[in-house]
Design a protein around this motif. Structure first.
Motif, PDB file in Angstrom:
ATOM      1  N   TYR A 113      34.682  43.502  41.488  1.00 31.84           N
ATOM      2  CA  TYR A 113      35.888  44.266  41.820  1.00 31.84           C
ATOM      3  C   TYR A 113      36.965  44.154  40.743  1.00 31.84           C
ATOM      4  O   TYR A 113      37.530  45.162  40.304  1.00 31.84           O
ATOM      5  CB  TYR A 113      36.437  43.779  43.163  1.00 31.84           C
ATOM      6  N   THR A 114      37.270  42.940  40.302  1.00 34.84           N
ATOM      7  CA  THR A 114      38.380  42.762  39.368  1.00 34.84           C
ATOM      8  C   THR A 114      38.050  43.267  37.967  1.00 34.84           C
ATOM      9  O   THR A 114      38.939  43.426  37.140  1.00 34.84           O
ATOM     10  CB  THR A 114      38.786  41.276  39.290  1.00 34.84           C
ATOM     11  N   GLY A 115      36.772  43.527  37.698  1.00 33.74           N
ATOM     12  CA  GLY A 115      36.406  44.044  36.378  1.00 33.74           C
ATOM     13  C   GLY A 115      36.849  45.468  36.144  1.00 33.74           C
ATOM     14  O   GLY A 115      36.880  45.942  35.000  1.00 33.74           O
ATOM     15  N   GLN A 116      37.214  46.179  37.230  1.00 31.21           N
ATOM     16  CA  GLN A 116      37.575  47.593  37.091  1.00 31.21           C
ATOM     17  C   GLN A 116      38.858  47.794  36.291  1.00 31.21           C
ATOM     18  O   GLN A 116      39.033  48.822  35.631  1.00 31.21           O
ATOM     19  CB  GLN A 116      37.741  48.231  38.468  1.00 31.21           C
ATOM     20  N   TYR A 117      39.772  46.802  36.327  1.00 28.22           N
ATOM     21  CA  TYR A 117      41.068  46.986  35.681  1.00 28.22           C
ATOM     22  C   TYR A 117      40.935  47.047  34.160  1.00 28.22           C
ATOM     23  O   TYR A 117      41.495  47.936  33.511  1.00 28.22           O
ATOM     24  CB  TYR A 117      42.021  45.871  36.102  1.00 28.22           C
ATOM     25  N   LEU A 118      40.188  46.131  33.585  1.00 26.73           N
ATOM     26  CA  LEU A 118      39.968  46.164  32.138  1.00 26.73           C
ATOM     27  C   LEU A 118      39.128  47.376  31.751  1.00 26.73           C
ATOM     28  O   LEU A 118      39.383  48.004  30.707  1.00 26.73           O
ATOM     29  CB  LEU A 118      39.271  44.878  31.692  1.00 26.73           C
ATOM     30  N   LEU A 119      38.146  47.712  32.583  1.00 23.38           N
ATOM     31  CA  LEU A 119      37.281  48.861  32.297  1.00 23.38           C
ATOM     32  C   LEU A 119      38.097  50.155  32.237  1.00 23.38           C
ATOM     33  O   LEU A 119      37.956  50.952  31.296  1.00 23.38           O
ATOM     34  CB  LEU A 119      36.195  48.950  33.365  1.00 23.38           C
ATOM     35  N   LYS A 120      38.950  50.387  33.222  1.00 22.21           N
ATOM     36  CA  LYS A 120      39.804  51.581  33.222  1.00 22.21           C
ATOM     37  C   LYS A 120      40.753  51.571  32.025  1.00 22.21           C
ATOM     38  O   LYS A 120      40.970  52.599  31.364  1.00 22.21           O
ATOM     39  CB  LYS A 120      40.621  51.641  34.520  1.00 22.21           C
ATOM     40  N   HIS A 121      41.341  50.412  31.764  1.00 21.43           N
ATOM     41  CA  HIS A 121      42.314  50.269  30.686  1.00 21.43           C
ATOM     42  C   HIS A 121      41.721  50.694  29.340  1.00 21.43           C
ATOM     43  O   HIS A 121      42.288  51.525  28.622  1.00 21.43           O
ATOM     44  CB  HIS A 121      42.773  48.807  30.638  1.00 21.43           C
ATOM     45  N   GLU A 122      40.563  50.136  29.012  1.00 21.14           N
ATOM     46  CA  GLU A 122      39.936  50.433  27.728  1.00 21.14           C
ATOM     47  C   GLU A 122      39.402  51.858  27.676  1.00 21.14           C
ATOM     48  O   GLU A 122      39.451  52.516  26.620  1.00 21.14           O
ATOM     49  CB  GLU A 122      38.814  49.432  27.447  1.00 21.14           C
ATOM     50  N   PHE A 123      38.907  52.358  28.799  1.00 21.37           N
ATOM     51  CA  PHE A 123      38.365  53.714  28.824  1.00 21.37           C
ATOM     52  C   PHE A 123      39.463  54.750  28.604  1.00 21.37           C
ATOM     53  O   PHE A 123      39.289  55.699  27.828  1.00 21.37           O
ATOM     54  CB  PHE A 123      37.655  53.976  30.156  1.00 21.37           C
ATOM     55  N   LYS A 154      30.022  40.172  49.168  1.00 20.46           N
ATOM     56  CA  LYS A 154      28.862  40.160  50.042  1.00 20.46           C
ATOM     57  C   LYS A 154      27.899  41.254  49.595  1.00 20.46           C
ATOM     58  O   LYS A 154      28.305  42.392  49.352  1.00 20.46           O
ATOM     59  CB  LYS A 154      29.273  40.389  51.498  1.00 20.46           C
ATOM     60  N   GLY A 155      26.629  40.916  49.512  1.00 19.02           N
ATOM     61  CA  GLY A 155      25.663  41.884  49.024  1.00 19.02           C
ATOM     62  C   GLY A 155      25.820  42.058  47.516  1.00 19.02           C
ATOM     63  O   GLY A 155      26.190  41.147  46.794  1.00 19.02           O
ATOM     64  N   ALA A 156      25.559  43.284  47.035  1.00 21.02           N
ATOM     65  CA  ALA A 156      25.688  43.569  45.606  1.00 21.02           C
ATOM     66  C   ALA A 156      27.170  43.639  45.226  1.00 21.02           C
ATOM     67  O   ALA A 156      27.951  44.327  45.863  1.00 21.02           O
ATOM     68  CB  ALA A 156      25.004  44.891  45.280  1.00 21.02           C
ATOM     69  N   GLN A 157      27.543  42.905  44.184  1.00 23.93           N
ATOM     70  CA  GLN A 157      28.939  42.886  43.754  1.00 23.93           C
ATOM     71  C   GLN A 157      29.269  44.036  42.817  1.00 23.93           C
ATOM     72  O   GLN A 157      30.429  44.342  42.585  1.00 23.93           O
ATOM     73  CB  GLN A 157      29.256  41.551  43.061  1.00 23.93           C
ATOM     74  N   GLU A 158      28.237  44.680  42.267  1.00 27.92           N
ATOM     75  CA  GLU A 158      28.492  45.829  41.406  1.00 27.92           C
ATOM     76  C   GLU A 158      29.165  46.946  42.199  1.00 27.92           C
ATOM     77  O   GLU A 158      28.888  47.126  43.380  1.00 27.92           O
ATOM     78  CB  GLU A 158      27.186  46.352  40.815  1.00 27.92           C
ATOM     79  N   MET A 159      30.036  47.693  41.543  1.00 32.92           N
ATOM     80  CA  MET A 159      30.715  48.803  42.219  1.00 32.92           C
ATOM     81  C   MET A 159      31.046  49.895  41.208  1.00 32.92           C
ATOM     82  O   MET A 159      31.232  49.633  40.008  1.00 32.92           O
ATOM     83  CB  MET A 159      31.991  48.326  42.910  1.00 32.92           C
ATOM     84  N   SER A 160      31.100  51.116  41.706  1.00 29.82           N
ATOM     85  CA  SER A 160      31.471  52.253  40.867  1.00 29.82           C
ATOM     86  C   SER A 160      32.974  52.273  40.673  1.00 29.82           C
ATOM     87  O   SER A 160      33.742  51.897  41.562  1.00 29.82           O
ATOM     88  CB  SER A 160      31.002  53.559  41.502  1.00 29.82           C
ATOM     89  N   VAL A 161      33.396  52.735  39.501  1.00 29.37           N
ATOM     90  CA  VAL A 161      34.811  52.859  39.179  1.00 29.37           C
ATOM     91  C   VAL A 161      35.064  54.321  38.828  1.00 29.37           C
ATOM     92  O   VAL A 161      34.477  54.849  37.885  1.00 29.37           O
ATOM     93  CB  VAL A 161      35.198  51.949  37.997  1.00 29.37           C
TER      94      VAL A 161
END
Length: 344
Positions: free
Chosen positions: A308-318, A239-246
């Protein structure tokens, strides 16, 4: 007329009606072949809806003609057979109307719905189910009337019985009314990623009359009663903006050059943000030191993902890239340890 002919002719009528029903469905298939070339799919859906009821209609007509020919005075349980034929015709008519209404809903959902953003898919599903129930209830009332049962006293009796049933099924009814609330208020919709009371999260797979089905990330199905959904704190990530900080928590040794740590970490973060799928390409990562811990100086790295689910790959690679770069730059990530001083 002799007895064999009195049996053979009615049987032949029923068999003939059965064969005619196949001819009717064959003709409907031919008509559907022509309607498939039209711009709209409404005619295709309606013809498909008529396919099965058409067979039943011809079989019922054949049964009526056969009985009228062979046993015109036949009664069963005190009722003339024609009464039963009429009842079957009413039920079959209700089934036919439900099929046609369902076809219209299907056409509207597939052809008009995607173009009209104001249509609520969840409410649309509820209306489709409710219309089917309403049609069958009307058919039941007509059947009772044909049987000579007065509806008024029956409804009064059903009112008292309904009160008892409502008390017995109050949890189920609470879920049903909660389902109507979800459909009207739309705190979540099918396809949304939600979190319930911080302990359950996943994609909304279905919203039914009684419950909501959630598909978790490990691919498990969780069935939650609608009454619990309306009483829970729901976090909807769609709901609203789907972007989120990780936020990624990191700690470095006390002897580290903090300016260098910040520079290296931001460089790694930029590289990850620009190359990893699901990362916000335009976001510039940054860090914030926040704690003098027992063994390290801790800080948060702020990245950003498109959902939301994009955070897992982002954290993993970072984390992989940051560890590799820290090793190259000789920046220490300490493990917990204590320094003991002996005054003697």
């Amino acid at each position: 007329m002799n007895l064999p002919m009195q049996i053979i002719i009615p049987v032949a009528i029923v068999v003939g009606a059965y064969l005619v029903s196949f001819v009717a469905t064959f003709l409907l298939d031919k008509i559907r072949h022509f309607t498939s070339k039209t711009k709209t799919t409404l005619d295709d859906e309606i013809i498909h809806a008529l396919h099965r009821p058409a067979r039943f209609i011809f079989i019922l007509i054949g049964l009526y003609i056969a009985l009228d020919y062979a046993m015109p005075e036949l009664t069963f349980l005190g009722l003339h057979y024609s009464k039963y034929i009429v009842i079957l015709a009413i039920i079959l008519s209700a089934y036919l109307v439900v099929r046609i209404v369902g076809a219209i809903f299907t056409w509207y959902g597939h052809e008009i719905g995607p173009e009209n953003k104001n249509i609520d898919k969840t409410l649309f599903r509820f209306l489709r189910r409710f219309s089917a129930v309403l049609i069958y209830v009307i058919a039941l009332i007509i059947v009772l009337d044909r049987l000579g049962i007065e509806i008024g006293p029956l409804l009064a009796g059903l009112g008292i019985a309904g009160l008892a049933v409502a008390l017995a099924l109050q949890d189920t009814l609470a879920n049903v009314f909660a389902g109507f609330y979800v459909a009207a208020d739309k705190p979540y919709e099918i396809g949304d990623f939600i979190e319930i009371d911080t302990d359950t999260n996943g994609y909304v797979e279905d919203i039914g009359w009684r419950s909501t089905i959630i598909r978790t990330l490990p691919n498990n199905r969780i069935i939650v009663p609608n009454s619990k959904m309306t009483q829970s704190v729901i976090r909807n990530f769609h709901k609203g903006a789907q972007e989120m900080s990780v936020l990624v928590q990191v700690g470095v040794a006390y002897g580290s050059d903090l300016d260098k740590v910040e520079k290296v970490t931001v460089e790694v973060g930029k590289q990850i943000q620009e190359t990893i799928e699901g990362a916000v390409k335009t976001h510039v990562p940054f860090i914030r030191y926040h704690t003098f811990a027992d063994s390290s100086i801790n800080f948060s790295v702020i990245l950003r993902t498109t959902e939301y689910t994009g955070q897992y790959l982002l954290k993993h690679e970072f984390i992989k890239a940051l560890k590799k770069r820290y090793d190259k730059e000789r920046i220490e990530i300490p493990y917990p340890h204590r320094v003991i001083q002996n005054k003697n």
